[in-house]
Structures are given as C-alpha cells and as structure tokens.
Design a protein around this motif. Structure first.
Motif, PDB file in Angstrom:
ATOM      1  N   THR A 172    -121.903 -59.284 -59.577  1.00  0.00           N
ATOM      2  CA  THR A 172    -122.619 -58.106 -59.372  1.00  0.00           C
ATOM      3  C   THR A 172    -122.442 -57.902 -58.316  1.00  0.00           C
ATOM      4  OG1 THR A 172    -122.202 -56.825 -61.606  1.00  0.00           O
ATOM      5  CG2 THR A 172    -124.544 -56.576 -59.670  1.00  0.00           C
TER       6      THR A 172
ATOM      7  N   TYR B 102    -119.833 -61.472 -64.908  1.00  0.00           N
ATOM      8  CA  TYR B 102    -119.940 -59.997 -64.912  1.00  0.00           C
ATOM      9  C   TYR B 102    -121.715 -60.213 -63.521  1.00  0.00           C
ATOM     10  CZ  TYR B 102    -121.743 -55.204 -64.638  1.00  0.00           C
ATOM     11  OH  TYR B 102    -122.739 -54.060 -64.310  1.00  0.00           O
TER      12      TYR B 102
ATOM     13  N   PHE C 231    -122.839 -57.188 -54.452  1.00  0.00           N
ATOM     14  CA  PHE C 231    -123.836 -56.772 -53.376  1.00  0.00           C
ATOM     15  C   PHE C 231    -124.071 -56.872 -52.199  1.00  0.00           C
ATOM     16  CE2 PHE C 231    -127.884 -57.131 -52.851  1.00  0.00           C
ATOM     17  CZ  PHE C 231    -128.809 -55.936 -52.417  1.00  0.00           C
TER      18      PHE C 231
ATOM     19  N   THR D  35    -126.671 -49.656 -61.585  1.00  0.00           N
ATOM     20  CA  THR D  35    -126.075 -50.854 -61.996  1.00  0.00           C
ATOM     21  C   THR D  35    -126.801 -51.966 -62.979  1.00  0.00           C
ATOM     22  OG1 THR D  35    -124.281 -51.178 -60.224  1.00  0.00           O
ATOM     23  CG2 THR D  35    -124.115 -52.605 -61.468  1.00  0.00           C
TER      24      THR D  35
ATOM     25  N   PHE E  86    -127.785 -50.904 -56.720  1.00  0.00           N
ATOM     26  CA  PHE E  86    -127.295 -51.802 -57.312  1.00  0.00           C
ATOM     27  C   PHE E  86    -128.673 -52.066 -58.523  1.00  0.00           C
ATOM     28  CE2 PHE E  86    -129.768 -56.210 -58.357  1.00  0.00           C
ATOM     29  CZ  PHE E  86    -128.597 -57.235 -58.619  1.00  0.00           C
TER      30      PHE E  86
ATOM     31  N   ASP F  50    -127.176 -50.778 -67.026  1.00  0.00           N
ATOM     32  CA  ASP F  50    -126.363 -52.523 -68.001  1.00  0.00           C
ATOM     33  C   ASP F  50    -127.528 -52.341 -69.167  1.00  0.00           C
ATOM     34  OD1 ASP F  50    -124.035 -52.935 -66.552  1.00  0.00           O
ATOM     35  OD2 ASP F  50    -125.010 -54.187 -65.354  1.00  0.00           O
TER      36      ASP F  50
END
Length: 153
Positions: free
Chosen positions: A64, A60, A68, A92, A89, A96
């Motif tokens: 990610t 992940y 990005f 996100t 970003f 998280d």
C-alpha cells in the motif's frame, strides 16, 4: 518487467520525481501475479492461520505504501499534485480501519450512517476512476516542476 519491479521497490518511499507508465503498471501486474502465487501457496501448504494473517498484513502495508508513492510519482509525471493519491490513500485506510473496528450503531443512526457510507463510496469510486485515467495518460514531454521527463533519461 523485472527491472521496473526492482525500481518500484527501490523507490518505495520516494515521493519526489516522476514515474513512467511502465514504472507504474508493470509493478501492478507483478503484484497481481505474486498475489495469485501466494494465494495458491497458502491454500496448498499447511501454514498456521495466525502466521498467514501477520505476513499478509505486513505485505499489504508494504504494498500500500509503495503503490501510494508510485501513484504520486505517476501524477507528477502528468504534472499534477499528490492531492488525489492522498485522498485515495486515506480512503483505503478508512476502509481498512472500518473492517478492523466493528462499531455498534444504534438503530436510529443505522440508516443515516449507511447513507453517508454509500455517498462516500460513490465519491471514492469517481476519484478512483479519475485517478485510473490520469495514470493511463502520457506524461508531460517537457521538464515540469517535478523534474525531467523519465522517458528521456
């Protein structure tokens, strides 16, 4: 399609330059297909849950970061700065982190925090829709400040 997926990983840490639509959307399709295959394999194979969690988080994080940078290069192809990808970003990361950290909020602040979170979610949704539209548009045909048109290279 595999050529563009290879380019995706070769440029995973590159935020300079431009990316064509194919260099952006084929990796998204490949990542989606791979997530289905990995999900089925973890369901069918007896893998310890801690190993599954560790490998899942590593994949992940790598995806990610790579997505990005691909988004930044896609925005550069359209002639835009990396402001919206940075906001997405950060959104996100905040999402998280909020899943990892369980905060005990007193009842007085409870509704206020939820209102703030709903407003932030709506703003993030609008930014994500704008970014989706930008990533679907044609890149600039001419040379821009981020480099030559990758379609002509």
């Amino acid at each position: 399609m595999l050529h563009y997926y290879k380019l995706f990983w070769l440029n995973a840490l590159n935020i300079k330059g431009r990316s064509r639509r194919k260099e952006y959307w084929y990796p998204i399709l490949m990542n989606f297909l791979l997530s289905i295959v990995i999900g089925l394999s973890t369901y069918l194979l007896p893998i310890p849950s801690i190993l599954e969690e560790i490998v899942g988080w590593i994949i992940y994080i790598l995806l990610t970061i790579a997505m990005f940078t691909a988004t930044v290069r896609r925005f550069h192809d359209v002639g835009m700065t990396m402001l919206l990808p940075i906001i997405m970003f950060i959104g996100t990361l905040m999402d998280d982190l909020s899943e990892l950290v369980n905060l005990n909020i007193t009842t007085n602040l409870h509704s206020f925090v939820y209102i703030i979170l709903i407003i932030a979610a709506v703003i993030y949704l609008v930014i994500a829709i704008v970014a989706l539209v930008i990533c679907c548009t044609n890149g600039q045909q001419e040379v821009n400040k981020y480099g030559r048109n990758p379609k002509n290279s």
